[in-house]
Design an enzyme around this catalytic site. Sequence first.
Site, PDB file in Angstrom:
ATOM      1  N   TYR A 163      -9.783  -0.823  -9.692  1.00 40.83           N
ATOM      2  CA  TYR A 163      -8.329  -1.019  -9.791  1.00 40.83           C
ATOM      3  C   TYR A 163      -7.811  -1.924  -8.676  1.00 40.83           C
ATOM      4  O   TYR A 163      -7.065  -2.885  -8.932  1.00 40.83           O
ATOM      5  CB  TYR A 163      -7.654   0.350  -9.733  1.00 40.83           C
ATOM      6  CG  TYR A 163      -6.147   0.276  -9.679  1.00 40.83           C
ATOM      7  CD1 TYR A 163      -5.399   0.164 -10.839  1.00 40.83           C
ATOM      8  CD2 TYR A 163      -5.471   0.331  -8.459  1.00 40.83           C
ATOM      9  CE1 TYR A 163      -4.015   0.101 -10.793  1.00 40.83           C
ATOM     10  CE2 TYR A 163      -4.101   0.268  -8.402  1.00 40.83           C
ATOM     11  CZ  TYR A 163      -3.364   0.151  -9.574  1.00 40.83           C
ATOM     12  OH  TYR A 163      -1.996   0.080  -9.504  1.00 40.83           O
ATOM     13  N   ASP A 171      -1.774   4.208  -0.505  1.00 40.76           N
ATOM     14  CA  ASP A 171      -3.126   4.518  -0.031  1.00 40.76           C
ATOM     15  C   ASP A 171      -3.739   3.374   0.775  1.00 40.76           C
ATOM     16  O   ASP A 171      -4.727   3.566   1.466  1.00 40.76           O
ATOM     17  CB  ASP A 171      -4.039   4.884  -1.217  1.00 40.76           C
ATOM     18  CG  ASP A 171      -3.941   3.858  -2.345  1.00 40.76           C
ATOM     19  OD1 ASP A 171      -4.310   2.689  -2.116  1.00 40.76           O
ATOM     20  OD2 ASP A 171      -3.490   4.225  -3.445  1.00 40.76           O
ATOM     21  N   GLU A 190       6.588   0.904   0.481  1.00 41.41           N
ATOM     22  CA  GLU A 190       6.121   2.179  -0.108  1.00 41.41           C
ATOM     23  C   GLU A 190       7.201   3.222   0.144  1.00 41.41           C
ATOM     24  O   GLU A 190       7.712   3.332   1.252  1.00 41.41           O
ATOM     25  CB  GLU A 190       4.786   2.571   0.550  1.00 41.41           C
ATOM     26  CG  GLU A 190       4.402   4.030   0.470  1.00 41.41           C
ATOM     27  CD  GLU A 190       4.179   4.559  -0.948  1.00 41.41           C
ATOM     28  OE1 GLU A 190       3.423   3.954  -1.716  1.00 41.41           O
ATOM     29  OE2 GLU A 190       4.794   5.612  -1.279  1.00 41.41           O
ATOM     30  N   ASP A 219      12.429   2.397  -0.889  1.00 37.45           N
ATOM     31  CA  ASP A 219      12.321   2.302  -2.347  1.00 37.45           C
ATOM     32  C   ASP A 219      12.116   0.837  -2.752  1.00 37.45           C
ATOM     33  O   ASP A 219      12.912  -0.034  -2.360  1.00 37.45           O
ATOM     34  CB  ASP A 219      13.610   2.868  -2.955  1.00 37.45           C
ATOM     35  CG  ASP A 219      13.633   2.759  -4.471  1.00 37.45           C
ATOM     36  OD1 ASP A 219      12.580   2.487  -5.077  1.00 37.45           O
ATOM     37  OD2 ASP A 219      14.711   2.950  -5.053  1.00 37.45           O
ATOM     38  N   GLY A 220      11.079   0.595  -3.535  1.00 39.72           N
ATOM     39  CA  GLY A 220      10.753  -0.770  -3.936  1.00 39.72           C
ATOM     40  C   GLY A 220      11.876  -1.445  -4.703  1.00 39.72           C
ATOM     41  O   GLY A 220      12.118  -2.647  -4.542  1.00 39.72           O
ATOM     42  N   ASP A 253       1.911  -1.796  -7.262  1.00 35.73           N
ATOM     43  CA  ASP A 253       0.861  -0.770  -7.327  1.00 35.73           C
ATOM     44  C   ASP A 253       1.558   0.585  -7.304  1.00 35.73           C
ATOM     45  O   ASP A 253       1.533   1.291  -6.311  1.00 35.73           O
ATOM     46  CB  ASP A 253      -0.077  -0.929  -6.125  1.00 35.73           C
ATOM     47  CG  ASP A 253      -1.104   0.193  -6.078  1.00 35.73           C
ATOM     48  OD1 ASP A 253      -1.363   0.816  -7.126  1.00 35.73           O
ATOM     49  OD2 ASP A 253      -1.636   0.452  -4.980  1.00 35.73           O
ATOM     50  N   SER A 262       2.813   4.438  -8.902  1.00 34.17           N
ATOM     51  CA  SER A 262       2.358   5.567  -9.701  1.00 34.17           C
ATOM     52  C   SER A 262       2.932   5.410 -11.112  1.00 34.17           C
ATOM     53  O   SER A 262       3.681   4.458 -11.379  1.00 34.17           O
ATOM     54  CB  SER A 262       2.788   6.878  -9.036  1.00 34.17           C
ATOM     55  OG  SER A 262       3.918   6.699  -8.223  1.00 34.17           O
ATOM     56  N   ASP A 263       2.604   6.339 -12.009  1.00 35.57           N
ATOM     57  CA  ASP A 263       3.018   6.215 -13.413  1.00 35.57           C
ATOM     58  C   ASP A 263       4.535   6.397 -13.554  1.00 35.57           C
ATOM     59  O   ASP A 263       5.185   6.900 -12.635  1.00 35.57           O
ATOM     60  CB  ASP A 263       2.244   7.237 -14.251  1.00 35.57           C
ATOM     61  CG  ASP A 263       0.781   6.835 -14.387  1.00 35.57           C
ATOM     62  OD1 ASP A 263       0.532   5.709 -14.834  1.00 35.57           O
ATOM     63  OD2 ASP A 263      -0.101   7.624 -14.003  1.00 35.57           O
ATOM     64  N   TYR A 304      -9.111   7.326 -14.507  1.00 36.55           N
ATOM     65  CA  TYR A 304      -7.786   7.196 -15.113  1.00 36.55           C
ATOM     66  C   TYR A 304      -7.882   7.689 -16.560  1.00 36.55           C
ATOM     67  O   TYR A 304      -8.962   7.618 -17.166  1.00 36.55           O
ATOM     68  CB  TYR A 304      -7.278   5.748 -15.062  1.00 36.55           C
ATOM     69  CG  TYR A 304      -6.830   5.301 -13.679  1.00 36.55           C
ATOM     70  CD1 TYR A 304      -6.292   6.214 -12.768  1.00 36.55           C
ATOM     71  CD2 TYR A 304      -6.924   3.970 -13.282  1.00 36.55           C
ATOM     72  CE1 TYR A 304      -5.891   5.809 -11.507  1.00 36.55           C
ATOM     73  CE2 TYR A 304      -6.509   3.564 -12.018  1.00 36.55           C
ATOM     74  CZ  TYR A 304      -5.993   4.488 -11.139  1.00 36.55           C
ATOM     75  OH  TYR A 304      -5.579   4.100  -9.886  1.00 36.55           O
TER      76      TYR A 304
HETATM   77  N1  SAM Z   1      -3.443   3.163  -8.235  1.00 30.55           N
HETATM   78  C1  SAM Z   1      -2.517   4.171  -8.529  1.00 30.55           C
HETATM   79  C2  SAM Z   1      -2.244   4.357  -9.997  1.00 30.55           C
HETATM   80  O1  SAM Z   1      -2.395   3.424 -10.764  1.00 30.55           O
HETATM   81  O2  SAM Z   1      -1.897   5.471 -10.363  1.00 30.55           O
HETATM   82  C3  SAM Z   1      -1.266   4.007  -7.722  1.00 30.55           C
HETATM   83  C4  SAM Z   1      -1.591   4.299  -6.297  1.00 30.55           C
HETATM   84  S1  SAM Z   1      -0.363   4.227  -5.100  1.00 30.55           S
HETATM   85  C5  SAM Z   1      -0.753   5.730  -4.264  1.00 30.55           C
HETATM   86  C6  SAM Z   1       1.182   4.545  -5.896  1.00 30.55           C
HETATM   87  C7  SAM Z   1       2.312   4.639  -4.883  1.00 30.55           C
HETATM   88  O3  SAM Z   1       3.546   4.193  -5.456  1.00 30.55           O
HETATM   89  C8  SAM Z   1       2.585   6.047  -4.346  1.00 30.55           C
HETATM   90  O4  SAM Z   1       2.203   6.104  -3.005  1.00 30.55           O
HETATM   91  C9  SAM Z   1       4.080   6.242  -4.543  1.00 30.55           C
HETATM   92  O5  SAM Z   1       4.692   6.938  -3.479  1.00 30.55           O
HETATM   93  C10 SAM Z   1       4.553   4.802  -4.652  1.00 30.55           C
HETATM   94  N2  SAM Z   1       5.862   4.650  -5.298  1.00 30.55           N
HETATM   95  C11 SAM Z   1       6.327   5.301  -6.387  1.00 30.55           C
HETATM   96  N3  SAM Z   1       7.578   4.916  -6.655  1.00 30.55           N
HETATM   97  C12 SAM Z   1       7.921   3.989  -5.722  1.00 30.55           C
HETATM   98  C13 SAM Z   1       9.098   3.223  -5.476  1.00 30.55           C
HETATM   99  N4  SAM Z   1      10.187   3.353  -6.250  1.00 30.55           N
HETATM  100  N5  SAM Z   1       9.086   2.357  -4.444  1.00 30.55           N
HETATM  101  C14 SAM Z   1       7.990   2.214  -3.658  1.00 30.55           C
HETATM  102  N6  SAM Z   1       6.859   2.933  -3.834  1.00 30.55           N
HETATM  103  C15 SAM Z   1       6.819   3.796  -4.858  1.00 30.55           C
END
Ligand code: SAM
Length: 288
Positions: A67, A92, A112, A143-144, A161, A163-164, A229
Amino acid sequence: MNALKQGWFSEINGLWPGIAQSLEVEKILYEGQSEYQHVLVLQTKSYGKALVLDGIIQCTEKDEFSYQEMISFLPLCSHPNPKTVLIVGGGDGGVAREVAKFPGVEKIYQVEIDNKVVEVSKQFLPFMAKGFSDPKVNLHIGDGFEFMKQHNNEFDVIITDSSDPVGPAISLFQEPYFALLKKALKPNGIVCCQAGTVWSNLDQVQDTLTHCKSIFPKVAYGVSSVPTYPTGQIGYMLGSLNPETNFNEPLKTFSEDELDKMELRYYNDKIHRASFELPRFAKKSLKL
Ligand code: SAM
């Protein structure tokens, strides 16, 4: 947690109804609740350490490289000269680790939302979190979606990158976010976003594709194999401001020697091209 039973973690979630992958757990290394999500780090029997957020597997030690390499090298190798890169999410550190390898990249910004994910990754997942120690990386906690509103014409490549699309990440899958990405890119900039799989989330992939297409003149959807996944696969949505971009043909290729030196274990130019070859049902549904 219901997901942990008799020494097994099961990834039960409405995003993929009726299926759940299970990993045998040797030890719970960390469990806690951050401001945004439930954070769990497991020592698993077959996949090494695993990071789980709100019950969803984010990455495991054994297969994370597929990934992280693909979401980084697909857009970077499709851009003629990427110098300034933004990573949204990626707590991560694995994507920062990969982007930092790319020749010519000078500055990496990252936003992040959850500092707890960064802290826990530094403590338990140093093979990924080492990405944060690269001097090119500037990490911002926030917040992104909000971050993107403050930035115009700054980045060559933006990698989401996330989360879902549940919890804090929902806004990163909707059309207004793609409009903000466009605004934050330099001319001919490229985006790449985590985009689910055609086996369990075809509707979600279709929605993300529609949003991306409404903003970017050139789009593509590629996949790679990631055993932990759902359905063993993940997709990448790419968009370019340059209508001439041909995502199928990387502009930058590396010799075997260079790939070894960069410690790439999944990506090469053949994998790059192959990632966009989709099965017929997916091509037809997505009209690609
Ligand atoms: N590779 C992983 C996947 O496909 O499931 C994603 C890994 S990475 C840990 C995902 C990160 O996105 C998390 O640490 C989460 O806190 C972050 N995240 C979620 N929503 C976000 C936002 N609105 N702004 C910034 N980061 C965010």
